[in-house]
Design an enzyme around this catalytic site. Structure first.
Site, short mmCIF file in Angstrom:
data_model
loop_
_atom_site.label_atom_id
_atom_site.label_comp_id
_atom_site.label_asym_id
_atom_site.label_seq_id
_atom_site.Cartn_x
_atom_site.Cartn_y
_atom_site.Cartn_z
N GLY A 60 0.82 -1.21 0.00
CA GLY A 60 0.00 0.00 0.00
C GLY A 60 0.85 1.25 0.00
O GLY A 60 2.03 1.21 0.35
N CYS A 87 5.46 -6.15 1.62
CA CYS A 87 5.75 -4.72 1.59
C CYS A 87 5.00 -3.99 2.71
O CYS A 87 5.28 -4.23 3.88
CB CYS A 87 5.43 -4.17 0.21
SG CYS A 87 6.40 -2.72 -0.16
N HIS A 182 8.41 -7.85 -3.72
CA HIS A 182 7.10 -8.28 -4.25
C HIS A 182 7.18 -9.64 -4.94
O HIS A 182 7.66 -9.72 -6.08
CB HIS A 182 6.58 -7.23 -5.23
CG HIS A 182 6.13 -5.98 -4.54
ND1 HIS A 182 4.82 -5.77 -4.18
CD2 HIS A 182 6.82 -4.90 -4.11
CE1 HIS A 182 4.71 -4.61 -3.56
NE2 HIS A 182 5.92 -4.05 -3.51
N SER A 236 -23.24 -10.30 -26.39
CA SER A 236 -22.60 -9.29 -27.24
C SER A 236 -21.69 -9.93 -28.27
O SER A 236 -21.25 -9.26 -29.20
CB SER A 236 -21.76 -8.36 -26.37
OG SER A 236 -20.66 -9.07 -25.84
N GLY A 237 -21.34 -11.22 -28.05
CA GLY A 237 -20.33 -11.83 -28.90
C GLY A 237 -18.93 -11.62 -28.32
O GLY A 237 -17.96 -12.16 -28.82
N ASP A 240 -16.82 -12.40 -22.37
CA ASP A 240 -17.51 -12.70 -21.12
C ASP A 240 -18.93 -13.22 -21.36
O ASP A 240 -19.31 -14.25 -20.81
CB ASP A 240 -17.55 -11.46 -20.21
CG ASP A 240 -16.17 -10.84 -20.05
OD1 ASP A 240 -15.18 -11.60 -20.15
OD2 ASP A 240 -16.08 -9.62 -19.83
N SER A 241 -19.70 -12.50 -22.17
CA SER A 241 -21.08 -12.96 -22.34
C SER A 241 -21.12 -14.26 -23.15
O SER A 241 -22.03 -15.07 -22.96
CB SER A 241 -21.96 -11.88 -22.97
OG SER A 241 -21.43 -11.41 -24.17
N SER A 242 -20.14 -14.48 -24.02
CA SER A 242 -20.13 -15.73 -24.78
C SER A 242 -19.87 -16.91 -23.85
O SER A 242 -20.48 -17.97 -23.98
CB SER A 242 -19.04 -15.70 -25.85
OG SER A 242 -19.33 -14.68 -26.78
N1 LIG Z 1 -24.62 -5.68 -28.33
C1 LIG Z 1 -24.98 -6.27 -27.18
N2 LIG Z 1 -26.08 -7.03 -27.10
C2 LIG Z 1 -26.43 -7.61 -25.95
N3 LIG Z 1 -25.77 -7.48 -24.80
C3 LIG Z 1 -24.66 -6.73 -24.80
C4 LIG Z 1 -24.19 -6.08 -25.98
N4 LIG Z 1 -23.06 -5.40 -25.69
C5 LIG Z 1 -22.83 -5.63 -24.38
N5 LIG Z 1 -23.78 -6.42 -23.83
C6 LIG Z 1 -23.89 -6.88 -22.44
O1 LIG Z 1 -23.03 -6.08 -21.61
C7 LIG Z 1 -22.10 -6.92 -20.93
C8 LIG Z 1 -20.78 -6.20 -20.74
O2 LIG Z 1 -20.12 -5.95 -21.96
P1 LIG Z 1 -18.58 -6.24 -22.08
O3 LIG Z 1 -18.12 -5.72 -23.39
O4 LIG Z 1 -17.91 -5.81 -20.82
O5 LIG Z 1 -18.48 -7.82 -22.02
P2 LIG Z 1 -18.43 -8.83 -23.20
O6 LIG Z 1 -18.85 -8.16 -24.45
O7 LIG Z 1 -19.22 -10.02 -22.81
O8 LIG Z 1 -16.93 -9.26 -23.25
P3 LIG Z 1 -15.67 -8.43 -23.79
O9 LIG Z 1 -15.19 -7.67 -22.57
O10 LIG Z 1 -14.72 -9.47 -24.22
O11 LIG Z 1 -16.12 -7.53 -24.88
C9 LIG Z 1 -21.97 -8.15 -21.78
O12 LIG Z 1 -21.54 -9.26 -21.01
C10 LIG Z 1 -23.39 -8.31 -22.31
O13 LIG Z 1 -24.19 -8.97 -21.35
N1 LIG Z 2 4.79 -1.03 -2.06
C1 LIG Z 2 4.52 -0.81 -0.76
O1 LIG Z 2 3.72 -1.52 -0.15
C2 LIG Z 2 5.15 0.40 -0.16
C3 LIG Z 2 4.97 0.45 1.34
C4 LIG Z 2 5.34 1.81 1.94
N2 LIG Z 2 4.43 2.80 1.47
C5 LIG Z 2 6.78 2.15 1.58
O2 LIG Z 2 7.05 3.05 0.84
O3 LIG Z 2 7.68 1.51 2.07
MG LIG Z 3 -17.93 -6.53 -25.20
#
Ligand SMILES: Nc1ncnc2c1ncn2[C@@H]1O[C@H](COP(=O)(O)OP(=O)(O)OP(=O)(O)O)[C@@H](O)[C@H]1O
Ligand SMILES: NC(=O)CC[C@H](N)C(=O)O
Ligand SMILES: [Mg+2]
Ligand SMILES: O=c1[nH]c(=O)c2[nH+]cn([C@@H]3O[C@H](COP(=O)(O)O)[C@@H](O)[C@H]3O)c2[nH]1
Length: 526
Positions: A60, A87, A182, A236-237, A240-242
């Site tokens: 931190g 740390c 780290h 969305s394709g 995550d949604s896929s």
């Molecule tokens: N065109 C769309 N149609 C339907 N739902 C959508 C559309 N675009 C986004 N979403 C919804 O919004 C959510 C968040 O979008 P986001 O782009 O973060 O995720 P993703 O499209 O699933 O994955 P990625 O991050 O790989 O693009 C999706 O998981 C989906 O549920």
């Molecule tokens: N990366 C850290 O956790 C730093 C710890 C503390 N702030 C330091 O400077 O020593």
């Molecule tokens: Mg997306």
């Protein structure tokens, strides 16, 4: 059948605000053990109920000798489980257990070689170098100013450097350890081994957190949650949604209906690809909603990025709502929310982090929403989501595609969103991605896209004057999308892309390449 609770062997990570905390969590998961990140002031009863097999106190920015600086809850040291302080975590552990920390504004940052002192369960057999006298040492990465100058009771020095004599310390009886460097960053060469030693041997966690166990667990949880009810998923394709679609399809089959919204802000041929992949190949029920008109008419005249994001977010929910009403009997809305979304929105709730941009799917849901949420990826990092995507049988190309934000081209047109701009941008984006694939560079970049700049610039094409728009290309390399480096693409490659865009798209007279890293720039332009 899941024979063991894959969450039972778990590590608690208390966050003191370091940029590396997520990295620690990813490493723990990589080792095969479930973990959660919580704020350093987590309630003591909650810590007891969490029942960790070990606790990691992360780094931190604050300074232990300064009044008001954070401390670990006392219960961390009385639960009877191993504790690893990294740390700041080591420094507060030292202070809280009777040692002493000295403040300093002289920062020690970067590579260091630490000598191993004595013998310990923690570092036994872990070393990078052995010199002629049998002295063992490690290559590590440090980032600190303060240091522990007096050991707490029952602790021994485990490693040391000339400028930092207590670079690692341990109490072998209680299995309490502190590292000034780290272990979670790859520059600490034996870092992963140290974390594995702590988690698998000293905390005695079993590595149950594997892709196939995660899938089995998620499937049975979803089945238990939704029973015989129907679920709607915004598809969305994107990755995550896929992955959610594939998972829910396995878990609940026909109870799942996906809604793919064409908001007019998608990439070229995106809609066709999504339908081909899910509806035709996988037999998932997908409704394609053409909402281009709705989105574009609401965005008319809007140039402010945050306002655009909010309009797009609201319109998405409205479309989902309409579709759910048409379908009737839909009780659940599924989302592709992943762990970083959860951590980051918690951060902004606690007022610890600034809102840089409103992501359309986080915090955008109306309070009076009639749906209950199904979010099977809530605990997973993107790399884990990708692994379980493969486990579920999705093709590599789908699982490893670049992310595409929900607001899509809406936040890549740095002006009022108009269809003519979107059409130009779609074509430019398509050329860029096509060339990246052709040059085998697509998977070497983490995200790449084109941006439409509402600036006109003079050009000459085939003896004729052109006064047209500018396209900026953006490509980044990143692991977690929190920080990113602009991709150093070859000049010849950029030349090919630029020539194609200007020659093939009449509305463009100039192409530029974005060489900003994140921070201070963000990945998207709006
Ligand atoms: N065109 C769309 N149609 C339907 N739902 C959508 C559309 N675009 C986004 N979403 C919804 O919004 C959510 C968040 O979008 P986001 O782009 O973060 O995720 P993703 O499209 O699933 O994955 P990625 O991050 O790989 O693009 C999706 O998981 C989906 O549920
Ligand atoms: N990366 C850290 O956790 C730093 C710890 C503390 N702030 C330091 O400077 O020593
Ligand atoms: Mg997306
Ligand atoms: O689904 C999304 N909805 C959004 O509103 C949104 N805004 C940014 N992004 C994506 O998040 C990552 C980090 O982007 P920034 O550096 O621009 O914040 C990058 O991968 C961005 O593409 C979004 N994804």
């Amino acid at each position: 059948m899941v024979h063991q609770d894959i969450h039972a062997h778990r590590i608690l990570i208390l966050d003191f605000g370091s940029q590396y905390t997520q990295l620690i969590a990813r490493r723990v998961r990589e080792i095969g053990v479930y973990c959660e990140i919580r704020a350093w002031d987590m309630d003591e009863n909650e810590i007891r109920d969490f029942a960790p097999k070990g606790i990691i106190l992360a780094g931190g920015p604050e300074s232990v000798p300064l009044p008001g600086s954070p401390r670990a809850p006392e219960i961390v040291f009385t639960l009877g489980v191993p504790v690893l302080g990294i740390c700041y975590g080591m420094q507060t552990m030292a202070e809280q257990l009777g040692g002493k920390v000295q403040g300093s504004d002289k920062h020690e940052f970067g590579y260091a070689r630490v000598d191993i002192v004595g013998k310990s369960d923690f570092l036994a057999g872990i070393e990078d170098h052995v010199d002629g006298d049998g002295l063992l040492s490690l290559d590590v990465w440090m980032s600190h100013g303060d240091k522990v100058i007096e050991l707490p009771t029952d602790f021994h020095i485990l490693a040391s450097t000339p400028s930092c004599p207590i670079a690692a310390m341990g109490d072998e009886k209680r299995h309490f350890y502190g590292l000034q460097f780290h272990p979670e960053v790859t520059h600490t060469r034996q870092g992963l081994r140290m974390l594995s030693r702590f988690i698998l041997e000293l905390c005695a966690c079993e590595a149950l957190w594997t892709p196939s166990n995660i899938v089995e667990d998620a499937i049975s949880n979803v089945q238990a949650q939704v029973g015989k009810d129907n679920v709607l998923l915004g598809l969305s394709g994107g990755v995550d949604s896929s992955v959610v679609a594939a998972l829910l399809h396995q878990a609940i089959g026909d109870q799942l209906t996906c809604v793919f919204v064409d908001n007019g802000l998608l990439r070229l041929q995106e809609g066709e690809q999504v339908m081909a992949m899910f509806a035709e190949n996988m037999g998932v029920k997908v409704i394609r909603v053409n909402a281009e008109e709705k989105f574009l008419s609401r965005l008319l005249g809007v140039t402010d990025p945050e306002e655009k994001r909010k309009i797009i977010g609201r319109t998405f929910i409205e479309v989902f709502d309409d579709e759910a009403t048409k379908l009737q009997g839909v009780k659940y809305l599924a989302q592709g929310t992943i762990y970083p979304d959860v951590i980051e929105s918690a951060g902004s709730k606690n007022g610890k982090a600034h809102v840089i941009k409103s992501h359309h799917n986080v915090g955008g849901l109306p309070d009076d929403m009639a749906f209950e949420l199904v979010e099977p990826l809530r605990e997973l990092f993107k790399d884990e989501v990708r692994k379980i995507g493969l486990e579920l049988g999705l093709p590599f190309d789908m699982v490893y595609r670049h992310p595409f934000p929900g607001p899509g081209l809406g936040v890549r047109i740095l002006a009022e969103v108009r269809k003519e701009y979107a059409d130009i941008l779609r074509r430019a984006d398509h050329i860029f991605i096509e060339e990246l694939r052709r040059a085998d560079l697509y998977h070497k970049t983490s995200q790449a896209f084109a941006v439409f700049l509402p600036v006109r610039s003079v050009g000459v094409v085939g003896d004729a004057r052109r006064y047209e728009w500018v396209i900026a290309l953006r490509a980044v390399e990143t692991i977690d999308f929190m920080t990113a480096r602009w991709a150093h693409l070859p000049y010849e490659f950029l030349e090919t892309v630029s020539n194609r865009i200007i020659n093939e798209i009449t509305g463009v007279s100039r192409v530029t390449y974005d060489i900003s890293s994140k921070p201070p720039a963000t990945i998207e332009w709006e």
